[in-house]
Design a protein around this motif. Structure first.
Motif, PDB file in Angstrom:
ATOM      1  N   ALA A  19     -14.194  -1.434   7.906  1.00 50.91           N
ATOM      2  CA  ALA A  19     -13.807  -0.780   6.643  1.00 50.91           C
ATOM      3  C   ALA A  19     -13.776   0.740   6.843  1.00 50.91           C
ATOM      4  O   ALA A  19     -12.843   1.414   6.382  1.00 50.91           O
ATOM      5  N   GLU A  23     -10.492   3.177   6.586  1.00 54.70           N
ATOM      6  CA  GLU A  23     -10.441   4.355   5.703  1.00 54.70           C
ATOM      7  C   GLU A  23     -10.048   5.594   6.503  1.00 54.70           C
ATOM      8  O   GLU A  23      -9.264   6.417   6.038  1.00 54.70           O
ATOM      9  N   ASN A  30      -6.450  -5.270   2.206  1.00 55.05           N
ATOM     10  CA  ASN A  30      -7.088  -6.094   1.179  1.00 55.05           C
ATOM     11  C   ASN A  30      -8.495  -6.439   1.655  1.00 55.05           C
ATOM     12  O   ASN A  30      -8.721  -6.577   2.867  1.00 55.05           O
ATOM     13  N   ARG A 214     -16.184   6.032   0.929  1.00 55.82           N
ATOM     14  CA  ARG A 214     -15.126   5.224   0.315  1.00 55.82           C
ATOM     15  C   ARG A 214     -15.214   3.765   0.778  1.00 55.82           C
ATOM     16  O   ARG A 214     -15.037   2.845  -0.014  1.00 55.82           O
ATOM     17  N   ALA A 215     -15.491   3.581   2.047  1.00 49.26           N
ATOM     18  CA  ALA A 215     -15.618   2.212   2.582  1.00 49.26           C
ATOM     19  C   ALA A 215     -16.752   1.471   1.882  1.00 49.26           C
ATOM     20  O   ALA A 215     -16.614   0.294   1.510  1.00 49.26           O
ATOM     21  N   GLU A 217     -18.015   2.153  -1.090  1.00 52.51           N
ATOM     22  CA  GLU A 217     -17.677   1.964  -2.504  1.00 52.51           C
ATOM     23  C   GLU A 217     -16.692   0.801  -2.693  1.00 52.51           C
ATOM     24  O   GLU A 217     -16.872  -0.054  -3.556  1.00 52.51           O
ATOM     25  N   LYS A 218     -15.673   0.760  -1.839  1.00 61.28           N
ATOM     26  CA  LYS A 218     -14.653  -0.272  -2.005  1.00 61.28           C
ATOM     27  C   LYS A 218     -15.158  -1.666  -1.647  1.00 61.28           C
ATOM     28  O   LYS A 218     -14.735  -2.649  -2.236  1.00 61.28           O
ATOM     29  N   THR A 219     -16.032  -1.760  -0.645  1.00 58.68           N
ATOM     30  CA  THR A 219     -16.487  -3.086  -0.199  1.00 58.68           C
ATOM     31  C   THR A 219     -17.739  -3.543  -0.930  1.00 58.68           C
ATOM     32  O   THR A 219     -18.027  -4.742  -0.969  1.00 58.68           O
ATOM     33  N   SER A 238      -8.916  -6.557  -3.339  1.00 57.90           N
ATOM     34  CA  SER A 238      -8.360  -5.359  -3.957  1.00 57.90           C
ATOM     35  C   SER A 238      -7.409  -4.704  -2.971  1.00 57.90           C
ATOM     36  O   SER A 238      -7.698  -4.626  -1.788  1.00 57.90           O
ATOM     37  N   LEU A 240      -5.895  -1.665  -1.335  1.00 56.91           N
ATOM     38  CA  LEU A 240      -6.347  -0.268  -1.231  1.00 56.91           C
ATOM     39  C   LEU A 240      -5.339   0.580  -0.513  1.00 56.91           C
ATOM     40  O   LEU A 240      -4.546   0.087   0.227  1.00 56.91           O
TER      41      LEU A 240
END
Ligand SMILES: N[C@@H](CCC(=O)N[C@@H](CS)C(=O)NCC(=O)O)C(=O)O
Length: 240
Positions: A19, A23, A30, A214-215, A217-219, A238, A240
């Motif tokens: 991840a 980023e 996804n 960011r990685a 937060e997104k995962t 999601s 991204l």
């Protein structure tokens, strides 16, 4: 850039390496997220990922299904790091990056996970008859971990910036961060060794980078097994 990447992300796993790298690359992907069940990857998640070994990270890029975090990192950089910012093309930096890419698994986690597994699999009967046996084993195995960390500490002293190969995040950092975080968080062989102030500062620099944040937060990544799953638990996708 056209990409059709799905990252199969098992909670508290090496999938954070992928991840973070994605980023850094700025490639859309996804996320298929799964919590652990009894500490393990659930069978239906393994099935969906297409990884016969049932380990994570695992990715699909179009028709290609790929696993082993180091192989994934090399593949993604070869395909999407067109300026060779993350995986340098020229020597000696290319080889320096490769050293860390492989050492993350084959040196740091090999030595430290031996302790993790020994703790988890130590026979209770042996604990009763010889209460010091585990501690003695761990002490013996800690020699390797501490030598590894001393090496990283010395190499960081030679870096011209906060990251392993200098001022910028590279494939070396995205692979090594998980290994060192696990070692420090679970105190895998570190007692009696150190101090390692440069390693601590480097780990902080990794965690403070926008792409790592960011990685996470997104995962919904949690480095610790004891933290509850994120609210978006389950089949979570999601774009991204
Ligand atoms: N060498 C592999 C190791 C992969 C691996 O062992 N992943 C662990 C999580 S860090 C896993 O998927 N465990 C699932 C399970 O034990 O059920 C890699 O670098 O990707």
């Amino acid at each position: 850039m056209t990409a059709n990447i799905t990252l199969y992300f098992l909670q508290t796993s090496r999938a954070i390496r992928t991840a973070w790298l994605l980023e850094e690359l700025g490639v859309p992907y996804n996320i298929e997220f799964s919590s652990r069940v009894n500490m393990k990857a659930p069978p239906e998640f393994i099935e969906r990922s297409g990884n016969p070994l049932g380990r994570f990270p695992s990715i699909k890029d179009g028709d290609l299904c790929l696993y082993e975090s180091g192989a994934i990192a090399e593949y993604l950089c070869e395909k999407y790091d067109t300026t060779h910012r993350l995986y340098p093309a020229q020597q000696p930096l290319r080889s320096r990056a490769q050293i860390w890419l492989h050492a993350a698994e084959a040196t740091f986690l090999l030595h430290s996970m031996a302790i993790f597994y020994a703790r988890g699999n130590f026979p209770p009967a042996l604990k009763e008859t010889n209460p010091d046996a585990l501690a003695q084993m761990v002490k013996g195995m800690s020699v390797n971990v501490q030598r590894d960390l001393d090496w990283l500490e010395a190499e960081l002293a030679k870096s011209s910036g906060p990251f392993i190969l200098g001022a910028q995040v590279t494939i070396a950092d995205t692979m090594m961060e998980f290994s060192i975080d696990m070692i420090m968080l679970y105190r895998l062989g570190i007692d009696g060794g150190g101090p390692w102030p440069r390693i601590e500062a480097w780990l902080q620099a990794c965690h403070a980078s926008d792409t790592y944040k960011r990685a996470v937060e997104k995962t919904g990544y949690s480095p610790s097994f004891s933290t509850p799953a994120p609210p978006s638990d389950g089949k979570h996708a999601s774009m991204l």
